[in-house]
Motif scaffolding. Sequence first.
Motif, PDB file in Angstrom:
ATOM      1  N   PRO A   1      11.972  15.742 -21.075  1.00 39.60           N
ATOM      2  CA  PRO A   1      12.652  17.003 -20.885  1.00 39.60           C
ATOM      3  C   PRO A   1      13.788  17.225 -22.138  1.00 39.60           C
ATOM      4  O   PRO A   1      14.026  16.195 -22.790  1.00 39.60           O
ATOM      5  CB  PRO A   1      13.715  16.636 -19.471  1.00 39.60           C
ATOM      6  CG  PRO A   1      13.710  15.449 -19.498  1.00 39.60           C
ATOM      7  CD  PRO A   1      12.547  14.725 -20.045  1.00 39.60           C
ATOM      8  N   PRO A   2      14.337  18.361 -22.128  1.00 39.17           N
ATOM      9  CA  PRO A   2      15.440  18.422 -23.484  1.00 39.17           C
ATOM     10  C   PRO A   2      16.508  17.597 -23.389  1.00 39.17           C
ATOM     11  O   PRO A   2      17.009  17.287 -24.440  1.00 39.17           O
ATOM     12  CB  PRO A   2      15.794  19.866 -23.494  1.00 39.17           C
ATOM     13  CG  PRO A   2      14.678  20.717 -22.773  1.00 39.17           C
ATOM     14  CD  PRO A   2      14.024  19.607 -21.592  1.00 39.17           C
ATOM     15  N   GLU A   3      17.017  17.422 -22.129  1.00 39.89           N
ATOM     16  CA  GLU A   3      18.049  16.436 -22.023  1.00 39.89           C
ATOM     17  C   GLU A   3      17.938  15.112 -22.488  1.00 39.89           C
ATOM     18  O   GLU A   3      19.071  14.395 -22.492  1.00 39.89           O
ATOM     19  CB  GLU A   3      18.728  16.693 -20.641  1.00 39.89           C
ATOM     20  CG  GLU A   3      17.839  16.135 -19.563  1.00 39.89           C
ATOM     21  CD  GLU A   3      16.835  17.454 -18.833  1.00 39.89           C
ATOM     22  OE1 GLU A   3      16.421  17.162 -17.607  1.00 39.89           O
ATOM     23  OE2 GLU A   3      16.941  18.325 -19.741  1.00 39.89           O
ATOM     24  N   ALA A   4      16.821  14.687 -22.329  1.00 43.60           N
ATOM     25  CA  ALA A   4      16.488  13.246 -23.025  1.00 43.60           C
ATOM     26  C   ALA A   4      16.843  13.107 -24.540  1.00 43.60           C
ATOM     27  O   ALA A   4      16.846  12.008 -25.069  1.00 43.60           O
ATOM     28  CB  ALA A   4      15.177  12.949 -22.785  1.00 43.60           C
ATOM     29  N   ALA A   5      17.157  14.281 -25.270  1.00 43.09           N
ATOM     30  CA  ALA A   5      17.466  14.369 -26.712  1.00 43.09           C
ATOM     31  C   ALA A   5      16.153  14.299 -27.638  1.00 43.09           C
ATOM     32  O   ALA A   5      15.307  14.142 -27.173  1.00 43.09           O
ATOM     33  CB  ALA A   5      18.510  13.173 -26.878  1.00 43.09           C
ATOM     34  N   GLN A   6      16.661  14.320 -28.886  1.00 39.21           N
ATOM     35  CA  GLN A   6      15.579  14.796 -29.792  1.00 39.21           C
ATOM     36  C   GLN A   6      14.412  13.653 -29.795  1.00 39.21           C
ATOM     37  O   GLN A   6      14.801  12.236 -30.105  1.00 39.21           O
ATOM     38  CB  GLN A   6      16.171  14.732 -31.120  1.00 39.21           C
ATOM     39  CG  GLN A   6      15.111  15.418 -32.403  1.00 39.21           C
ATOM     40  CD  GLN A   6      15.878  15.789 -33.443  1.00 39.21           C
ATOM     41  OE1 GLN A   6      16.870  16.667 -33.492  1.00 39.21           O
ATOM     42  NE2 GLN A   6      15.684  15.281 -34.511  1.00 39.21           N
ATOM     43  N   ARG A   7      13.219  13.979 -29.987  1.00 40.11           N
ATOM     44  CA  ARG A   7      11.988  13.093 -30.379  1.00 40.11           C
ATOM     45  C   ARG A   7      11.044  13.853 -31.557  1.00 40.11           C
ATOM     46  O   ARG A   7      10.857  15.133 -31.160  1.00 40.11           O
ATOM     47  CB  ARG A   7      11.365  12.762 -29.163  1.00 40.11           C
ATOM     48  CG  ARG A   7      10.312  11.885 -29.485  1.00 40.11           C
ATOM     49  CD  ARG A   7       9.328  11.569 -28.271  1.00 40.11           C
ATOM     50  NE  ARG A   7       8.604  12.604 -27.722  1.00 40.11           N
ATOM     51  CZ  ARG A   7       8.070  12.916 -26.539  1.00 40.11           C
ATOM     52  NH1 ARG A   7       7.526  11.711 -25.916  1.00 40.11           N
ATOM     53  NH2 ARG A   7       7.566  13.965 -26.119  1.00 40.11           N
TER      54      ARG A   7
ATOM     55  N   GLN B   1      13.690   4.094 -11.761  1.00 42.25           N
ATOM     56  CA  GLN B   1      14.569   3.279 -10.989  1.00 42.25           C
ATOM     57  C   GLN B   1      16.205   3.304 -11.489  1.00 42.25           C
ATOM     58  O   GLN B   1      16.949   2.868 -10.608  1.00 42.25           O
ATOM     59  CB  GLN B   1      14.228   1.937 -10.803  1.00 42.25           C
ATOM     60  CG  GLN B   1      14.362   0.902 -11.944  1.00 42.25           C
ATOM     61  CD  GLN B   1      13.530  -0.075 -11.912  1.00 42.25           C
ATOM     62  OE1 GLN B   1      12.161  -0.286 -12.151  1.00 42.25           O
ATOM     63  NE2 GLN B   1      14.108  -1.275 -11.934  1.00 42.25           N
ATOM     64  N   PHE B   2      16.264   3.568 -12.700  1.00 40.64           N
ATOM     65  CA  PHE B   2      17.513   3.772 -13.355  1.00 40.64           C
ATOM     66  C   PHE B   2      18.106   5.113 -13.334  1.00 40.64           C
ATOM     67  O   PHE B   2      19.379   5.173 -13.742  1.00 40.64           O
ATOM     68  CB  PHE B   2      17.682   2.985 -14.703  1.00 40.64           C
ATOM     69  CG  PHE B   2      16.951   1.491 -14.597  1.00 40.64           C
ATOM     70  CD1 PHE B   2      17.791   0.617 -14.002  1.00 40.64           C
ATOM     71  CD2 PHE B   2      15.888   1.463 -14.937  1.00 40.64           C
ATOM     72  CE1 PHE B   2      17.367  -0.577 -14.122  1.00 40.64           C
ATOM     73  CE2 PHE B   2      15.205   0.134 -14.974  1.00 40.64           C
ATOM     74  CZ  PHE B   2      16.177  -1.024 -14.328  1.00 40.64           C
ATOM     75  N   GLN B   3      17.221   6.219 -12.918  1.00 42.98           N
ATOM     76  CA  GLN B   3      17.872   7.427 -13.382  1.00 42.98           C
ATOM     77  C   GLN B   3      18.790   7.744 -12.112  1.00 42.98           C
ATOM     78  O   GLN B   3      18.606   7.637 -11.054  1.00 42.98           O
ATOM     79  CB  GLN B   3      16.601   8.372 -13.322  1.00 42.98           C
ATOM     80  CG  GLN B   3      15.607   8.239 -14.648  1.00 42.98           C
ATOM     81  CD  GLN B   3      14.263   8.940 -14.390  1.00 42.98           C
ATOM     82  OE1 GLN B   3      13.972   9.942 -13.704  1.00 42.98           O
ATOM     83  NE2 GLN B   3      13.110   8.672 -15.198  1.00 42.98           N
ATOM     84  N   GLY B   4      20.090   8.447 -12.901  1.00 43.16           N
ATOM     85  CA  GLY B   4      20.908   8.887 -11.812  1.00 43.16           C
ATOM     86  C   GLY B   4      21.927   7.788 -11.197  1.00 43.16           C
ATOM     87  O   GLY B   4      22.546   8.042 -10.597  1.00 43.16           O
ATOM     88  N   THR B   5      21.711   6.473 -11.884  1.00 45.28           N
ATOM     89  CA  THR B   5      22.462   5.525 -11.506  1.00 45.28           C
ATOM     90  C   THR B   5      23.724   5.311 -12.025  1.00 45.28           C
ATOM     91  O   THR B   5      24.696   4.697 -11.508  1.00 45.28           O
ATOM     92  CB  THR B   5      21.867   4.278 -11.409  1.00 45.28           C
ATOM     93  OG1 THR B   5      21.499   3.901 -12.962  1.00 45.28           O
ATOM     94  CG2 THR B   5      20.553   4.106 -10.942  1.00 45.28           C
ATOM     95  N   SER B   6      24.157   6.037 -13.303  1.00 40.40           N
ATOM     96  CA  SER B   6      25.425   5.878 -13.871  1.00 40.40           C
ATOM     97  C   SER B   6      26.129   7.137 -13.631  1.00 40.40           C
ATOM     98  O   SER B   6      25.844   8.235 -12.972  1.00 40.40           O
ATOM     99  CB  SER B   6      25.248   5.691 -15.470  1.00 40.40           C
ATOM    100  OG  SER B   6      24.748   6.954 -16.012  1.00 40.40           O
ATOM    101  N   GLN B   7      27.563   7.078 -14.358  1.00 38.66           N
ATOM    102  CA  GLN B   7      28.576   8.462 -14.096  1.00 38.66           C
ATOM    103  C   GLN B   7      28.394   9.243 -15.189  1.00 38.66           C
ATOM    104  O   GLN B   7      29.332   9.999 -15.456  1.00 38.66           O
ATOM    105  CB  GLN B   7      29.622   7.611 -13.619  1.00 38.66           C
ATOM    106  CG  GLN B   7      29.627   7.265 -12.257  1.00 38.66           C
ATOM    107  CD  GLN B   7      29.460   5.673 -12.301  1.00 38.66           C
ATOM    108  OE1 GLN B   7      29.978   4.919 -12.934  1.00 38.66           O
ATOM    109  NE2 GLN B   7      28.589   5.372 -11.526  1.00 38.66           N
ATOM    110  N   CYS B   8      27.424   8.910 -16.204  1.00 44.76           N
ATOM    111  CA  CYS B   8      27.383   9.784 -17.460  1.00 44.76           C
ATOM    112  C   CYS B   8      26.006   9.968 -18.037  1.00 44.76           C
ATOM    113  O   CYS B   8      25.867   9.744 -19.226  1.00 44.76           O
ATOM    114  CB  CYS B   8      28.250   8.837 -18.538  1.00 44.76           C
ATOM    115  SG  CYS B   8      27.616   7.166 -18.886  1.00 44.76           S
ATOM    116  N   GLY B   9      25.242  10.558 -17.041  1.00 51.75           N
ATOM    117  CA  GLY B   9      23.897  10.929 -17.476  1.00 51.75           C
ATOM    118  C   GLY B   9      22.956  10.193 -17.799  1.00 51.75           C
ATOM    119  O   GLY B   9      22.944   8.785 -17.644  1.00 51.75           O
ATOM    120  N   LEU B  10      22.010  10.566 -18.662  1.00 53.79           N
ATOM    121  CA  LEU B  10      20.831   9.536 -19.057  1.00 53.79           C
ATOM    122  C   LEU B  10      21.386   8.679 -19.972  1.00 53.79           C
ATOM    123  O   LEU B  10      20.782   7.789 -19.917  1.00 53.79           O
ATOM    124  CB  LEU B  10      19.548  10.715 -19.725  1.00 53.79           C
ATOM    125  CG  LEU B  10      18.985  11.399 -18.812  1.00 53.79           C
ATOM    126  CD1 LEU B  10      17.991  12.192 -19.479  1.00 53.79           C
ATOM    127  CD2 LEU B  10      17.959  10.784 -17.806  1.00 53.79           C
TER     128      LEU B  10
END
Length: 717
Positions: free
Chosen positions: A212-218, A276-285
Amino acid sequence: MTSRFNRTLSLLIFLSLAGAGASEAWSAERTPNVVLIFADDLGYGDLGCYGATKVQTPNIDKLAAEGRRFTDAHSVSAVCTPSRYALLTGEYPVRGNGGKGIWGPAPVTSPLLVDPDKTTIADLFKNCGYAAAAFGKWHLGFKTGSNDWQEPLSPGPQDLGFDSYFGVPVVNSAPPYVFVENERIVGGDPDDPLVHLGRNKKDEVTAITEIPPEAAQRSPNQFGGAVEAHRRYNDYEVGTTLANKSVEWIGSHQDKPFFLYLATTNIHHPFTPAKQFQGTSQCGLYGDYIHELDWIVGEILTCLDENGLTDDTLVVFTSDNGGMFNHGGQAAFEAGHRQNGDLLGFKFGVWEGGHRVPFIVRWPGKVKSGTVSDQLFGNVDMLATFAALTDQQLDSKQQADSVNMLPALLGETEETLRDHLILAPHKGTHLSVRKGKWIYIPNQGSGGFNGKKPGDHTFGGPPAVHFVGSVNSDIEDGKIRKDAPPAQLYNLEDDRSQTQNVINEHPELVEELRVLLSRYAPAQDEKASKQNSKKAASHAAPKTPASPSGRSATFDFESGELAPWKVIEGSFGNVVGQRETFFHNGQEYNKQGQYYLTTLEHSPEAVKGSDSQTGVIVSPLFIPTGKKMTFRIGGGRGDETYAALCKADGDEEVLIARGINSQVMQGAEWDLTPYLGQKMYIRIVDHSTTGWGHLTVDDFQFDANVLPEYPQHLIAP
């Protein structure tokens, strides 16, 4: 083959001299296994033990609690490839590439950038009978000349002392999106080979993982074929794959000393943590990707525990450079996370945020737990440090720029071990020196990214530090002050955040540091420069004032702005220049009017050019109605610097123009007759970071209908 043979012969001689007693000596007095974990783009403020509150890093924090944490450790380059070069070789990257320096990320076709005859950290361990393996991001090139990606991919890691390699051959944001194991493509098929097609072949390249776009540039894929190899590479499984491979390797080599070099892709964009790690922090991906990194470290530490290897293993954890303020970094900041803590700047730049990095060591019984050191340290020092660890002597050529920091790792001394440290950003104009508490930067700004606004992938420099609330006396409202000094000096003991440039207060110290820094200046070919200046005279375009054109379309940049052109790849500090004279020789600039487009200048006040800037710039679309286009072009004549006339339909480059390795702009002309009535555009390409790796263009005059649109497949929505 010769280098590999020589290395093998040296090892056999060593083992024969050691004799059969080597194994008994290993058992009786065991030198440690070594695990070196080299994270990617992990900033000084990205870990709990360095002050982060929006991410949780229990495994890395535990490593610090059980070992020694350094607060003044640095990657000697703020850029991925040269940082890795320094780590493996013990040599400043400014000395690489035949003395011209290694400044930017290695391109897809880069050859191996390390001379196989050069001593590496892996060689040191091999000399002592260690098993040595590399896992993860390589990004130092393969083969010689230019990498065509045909197997075998040699020379490569196995020619630099490693028994084996498995990982990502370039970087997780650039093709090819496949794994490489030793000299082969994982999942490769002779009947379906990996083929490098180049840029802008979206209809021909092999499909890759959707993100997705929010994963940043590739970057888009540039390779066709190798369908199975591409299928085996899933962006969301890279981290777990590298962890599992590393754990498996340790388990199969625990009966002899080993050296494991694990270069993670975390936390370089794109941010693709496993589910398993997606959504586990308090600052996004961005934070989720840090959580995956912490899990990877935890897997390694658990493996050591379960195999009874913890007490006999030195673990080193650090990062290749500071955090990058890309899309993920910006989203994390909005959530309250400061990736580089209170440091000024970001990845690619020479301010502290670009290269001061986490550095943690653990060796139970040897490194006192829970200790902190403010020893000045560079990743270039690992060669001499590992030589001391394994009781080997290096001659001055082998040791290069590396300093033995083992006493600091073990806490045996608080005395300063390093006299000074050379620090390199992306731009050679900002090569800097740290000596004691002082850092001297010979130019304005950071020498790094220069994206201008939030949302830019390369958001950096004064606008970005202003955006995050950092204070610096040279910066006002996101710009360098007009009365700012031409260079910078900071007292990092009193002002680690670099809020006050005190260069005007210490003229004698500045001169001392300037002279010291000059010893490391990259090689310049003055003779070739003079010859190219003479060659340029014959077809040089005349200097002319700005005047109304008799043609229906003009791109002359006399607005002083890049618009309606756009930068679609990379970044340029001062893409529309207005110099009156050339760099170096002071010759009058043969421009039309006042302004011109350039990939050479990093700021309006620059005193010399910067070939390290790279990227692509495009014009808006136009439909030619006349037969001839005239313009002027200067700069490099290499394959990676050129202007191209392109078809909007199919993106074919139909006409090419280059400079002649001279700043003097040459008159150029394109025949548009075959393209009348078709949608076309102009593309300026600069993918070179070596000498004459730049381009200058001006005064495009032609007849056409210019459209308010761009080639859509190149412009991000």
